[in-house]
Design a protein around this motif. Structure first.
Motif, PDB file in Angstrom:
ATOM      1  N   LEU A  20      39.472  68.470  46.809  1.00 27.33           N
ATOM      2  CA  LEU A  20      40.491  67.464  46.567  1.00 27.33           C
ATOM      3  C   LEU A  20      41.604  68.025  45.691  1.00 27.33           C
ATOM      4  O   LEU A  20      42.786  67.834  45.971  1.00 27.33           O
ATOM      5  CB  LEU A  20      39.854  66.245  45.894  1.00 27.33           C
ATOM      6  N   PHE A  21      41.239  68.762  44.633  1.00 21.29           N
ATOM      7  CA  PHE A  21      42.232  69.365  43.754  1.00 21.29           C
ATOM      8  C   PHE A  21      43.110  70.348  44.520  1.00 21.29           C
ATOM      9  O   PHE A  21      44.309  70.425  44.278  1.00 21.29           O
ATOM     10  CB  PHE A  21      41.570  70.083  42.572  1.00 21.29           C
ATOM     11  N   GLN A  22      42.529  71.105  45.444  1.00 20.60           N
ATOM     12  CA  GLN A  22      43.322  72.047  46.237  1.00 20.60           C
ATOM     13  C   GLN A  22      44.356  71.309  47.081  1.00 20.60           C
ATOM     14  O   GLN A  22      45.479  71.757  47.220  1.00 20.60           O
ATOM     15  CB  GLN A  22      42.413  72.878  47.142  1.00 20.60           C
ATOM     16  N   GLY A  23      43.979  70.156  47.604  1.00 15.05           N
ATOM     17  CA  GLY A  23      44.896  69.357  48.408  1.00 15.05           C
ATOM     18  C   GLY A  23      45.951  68.662  47.582  1.00 15.05           C
ATOM     19  O   GLY A  23      47.060  68.404  48.051  1.00 15.05           O
ATOM     20  N   ILE A  24      45.613  68.362  46.329  1.00 17.35           N
ATOM     21  CA  ILE A  24      46.549  67.653  45.449  1.00 17.35           C
ATOM     22  C   ILE A  24      47.640  68.576  44.934  1.00 17.35           C
ATOM     23  O   ILE A  24      48.782  68.166  44.786  1.00 17.35           O
ATOM     24  CB  ILE A  24      45.786  67.023  44.251  1.00 17.35           C
ATOM     25  N   ASN A  25      47.307  69.819  44.649  1.00 24.01           N
ATOM     26  CA  ASN A  25      48.291  70.744  44.061  1.00 24.01           C
ATOM     27  C   ASN A  25      49.570  70.752  44.879  1.00 24.01           C
ATOM     28  O   ASN A  25      49.561  71.015  46.068  1.00 24.01           O
ATOM     29  CB  ASN A  25      47.708  72.160  43.956  1.00 24.01           C
ATOM     30  N   GLY A  26      50.657  70.424  44.202  1.00 29.69           N
ATOM     31  CA  GLY A  26      51.954  70.445  44.851  1.00 29.69           C
ATOM     32  C   GLY A  26      52.272  69.209  45.668  1.00 29.69           C
ATOM     33  O   GLY A  26      53.345  69.095  46.217  1.00 29.69           O
ATOM     34  N   GLY A  28      52.025  65.946  44.452  1.00 34.83           N
ATOM     35  CA  GLY A  28      52.300  64.780  43.628  1.00 34.83           C
ATOM     36  C   GLY A  28      51.093  63.914  43.340  1.00 34.83           C
ATOM     37  O   GLY A  28      51.238  62.748  43.017  1.00 34.83           O
ATOM     38  N   GLY A  29      49.918  64.443  43.439  1.00 35.72           N
ATOM     39  CA  GLY A  29      48.698  63.662  43.233  1.00 35.72           C
ATOM     40  C   GLY A  29      48.129  63.769  41.832  1.00 35.72           C
ATOM     41  O   GLY A  29      46.916  63.780  41.649  1.00 35.72           O
ATOM     42  N   ARG A  30      48.967  63.832  40.829  1.00 37.05           N
ATOM     43  CA  ARG A  30      48.528  63.998  39.430  1.00 37.05           C
ATOM     44  C   ARG A  30      47.578  62.866  39.008  1.00 37.05           C
ATOM     45  O   ARG A  30      46.601  63.115  38.314  1.00 37.05           O
ATOM     46  CB  ARG A  30      49.754  64.049  38.511  1.00 37.05           C
ATOM     47  N   GLN A  31      47.868  61.627  39.412  1.00 37.97           N
ATOM     48  CA  GLN A  31      47.008  60.500  39.037  1.00 37.97           C
ATOM     49  C   GLN A  31      45.594  60.679  39.595  1.00 37.97           C
ATOM     50  O   GLN A  31      44.624  60.398  38.921  1.00 37.97           O
ATOM     51  CB  GLN A  31      47.588  59.175  39.538  1.00 37.97           C
ATOM     52  N   HIS A  32      45.505  61.139  40.823  1.00 34.78           N
ATOM     53  CA  HIS A  32      44.190  61.361  41.426  1.00 34.78           C
ATOM     54  C   HIS A  32      43.436  62.460  40.679  1.00 34.78           C
ATOM     55  O   HIS A  32      42.241  62.357  40.439  1.00 34.78           O
ATOM     56  CB  HIS A  32      44.325  61.731  42.907  1.00 34.78           C
ATOM     57  N   ARG A  33      44.143  63.497  40.311  1.00 36.98           N
ATOM     58  CA  ARG A  33      43.520  64.608  39.590  1.00 36.98           C
ATOM     59  C   ARG A  33      42.943  64.121  38.269  1.00 36.98           C
ATOM     60  O   ARG A  33      41.813  64.431  37.928  1.00 36.98           O
ATOM     61  CB  ARG A  33      44.544  65.725  39.351  1.00 36.98           C
ATOM     62  N   ILE A  34      43.708  63.341  37.524  1.00 43.45           N
ATOM     63  CA  ILE A  34      43.236  62.825  36.234  1.00 43.45           C
ATOM     64  C   ILE A  34      42.033  61.915  36.441  1.00 43.45           C
ATOM     65  O   ILE A  34      41.067  61.965  35.689  1.00 43.45           O
ATOM     66  CB  ILE A  34      44.385  62.104  35.491  1.00 43.45           C
ATOM     67  N   ASP A  62      38.645  72.367  29.792  1.00 44.97           N
ATOM     68  CA  ASP A  62      39.901  72.059  30.484  1.00 44.97           C
ATOM     69  C   ASP A  62      39.975  70.576  30.856  1.00 44.97           C
ATOM     70  O   ASP A  62      41.036  69.955  30.744  1.00 44.97           O
ATOM     71  CB  ASP A  62      40.053  72.920  31.734  1.00 44.97           C
ATOM     72  N   ALA A  63      38.850  70.016  31.285  1.00 43.40           N
ATOM     73  CA  ALA A  63      38.808  68.594  31.637  1.00 43.40           C
ATOM     74  C   ALA A  63      39.102  67.742  30.402  1.00 43.40           C
ATOM     75  O   ALA A  63      39.886  66.789  30.467  1.00 43.40           O
ATOM     76  CB  ALA A  63      37.449  68.235  32.226  1.00 43.40           C
ATOM     77  N   LEU A  64      38.493  68.096  29.285  1.00 38.41           N
ATOM     78  CA  LEU A  64      38.713  67.353  28.045  1.00 38.41           C
ATOM     79  C   LEU A  64      40.179  67.414  27.633  1.00 38.41           C
ATOM     80  O   LEU A  64      40.773  66.409  27.234  1.00 38.41           O
ATOM     81  CB  LEU A  64      37.810  67.896  26.929  1.00 38.41           C
ATOM     82  N   LYS A  65      40.774  68.579  27.780  1.00 31.43           N
ATOM     83  CA  LYS A  65      42.186  68.757  27.425  1.00 31.43           C
ATOM     84  C   LYS A  65      43.070  67.824  28.270  1.00 31.43           C
ATOM     85  O   LYS A  65      43.950  67.143  27.738  1.00 31.43           O
ATOM     86  CB  LYS A  65      42.574  70.221  27.641  1.00 31.43           C
ATOM     87  N   ALA A  71      44.954  60.170  27.781  1.00 31.50           N
ATOM     88  CA  ALA A  71      44.687  59.127  26.780  1.00 31.50           C
ATOM     89  C   ALA A  71      45.917  58.863  25.923  1.00 31.50           C
ATOM     90  O   ALA A  71      46.098  57.750  25.423  1.00 31.50           O
ATOM     91  CB  ALA A  71      43.501  59.524  25.904  1.00 31.50           C
ATOM     92  N   GLY A  72      46.759  59.862  25.780  1.00 30.29           N
ATOM     93  CA  GLY A  72      48.014  59.664  25.062  1.00 30.29           C
ATOM     94  C   GLY A  72      48.931  58.670  25.761  1.00 30.29           C
ATOM     95  O   GLY A  72      49.743  58.008  25.123  1.00 30.29           O
TER      96      GLY A  72
END
Length: 174
Positions: A20-26, A28-34, A62-65, A71-72
């Motif tokens: 899924l992350f590979q498909g999201i890169n580039g 605009g799927g930042r929300q899905h990644r988070i 990396d996930a925690l970061k 969370a900000g």
């Protein structure tokens, strides 16, 4: 990916999240990644425990970061996830007092946000932590809380899984 995670298939879930992350890169799927980042991090802890894989060692950090950044923007949505990732990190590092405090914060935060499934998950993982350090009575309490959360959430599969943990503790305390 989510069905595999909640069914206890860490490796399968991890694989599908990476795809899924590979498909999201580039795209605009930042929300899905988070959204998937918590489960990606938690999966890696399970896989590392089972296989001693060093390849995944940086994934929880990396996930925690990423979760802290999220969370900000939305404490309500991500604070409990940050606390839970911190708790698992502390547990893995043998920092038991810090882990207990972070599990408690994750449970409280998930309850406040009304994320009953994530409250159950935090209780379940706190139970495993207590079981690991030999505190069977506290583990029993956390597993009972998790069972109630999963019952309220409507997941009989998770209730059955927690019942097996409770039975194992009951047997060890007898």
């Amino acid at each position: 990916a989510m069905r595999a995670y909640w069914s206890g298939h860490s490796e399968r879930s991890h694989h599908f999240i990476e795809k899924l992350f590979q498909g999201i890169n580039g795209s605009g799927g930042r929300q899905h990644r988070i959204f998937f980042m918590l489960y990606y991090g938690l999966n890696s802890f399970k896989i590392i425990r089972r296989t001693s894989s060093q390849r995944l060692k940086s994934v929880p950090r990396d996930a925690l970061k990423e979760l802290k950044v999220a969370a900000g923007y939305s404490q309500w949505n991500f604070r409990n996830k940050v606390y839970l990732m911190e708790a698992e990190t502390f547990s893995r590092e043998g920092k038991h007092d810090e882990a207990k405090a972070s599990y408690a914060a994750a449970i409280t935060s998930a309850r406040a946000s009304k994320f009953i499934h994530e409250q159950g998950l935090a209780c379940e993982l706190a139970g495993f932590h207590c079981k690991k350090i030999g505190d069977q009575r506290r583990a029993w309490g956390f597993f009972n809380q998790a069972k109630q959360c999963y019952t309220d959430w409507g997941s009989q599969t998770k209730v059955d899984s927690i019942d097996r943990q409770l039975e194992a503790i009951r047997t060890s305390l007898a």
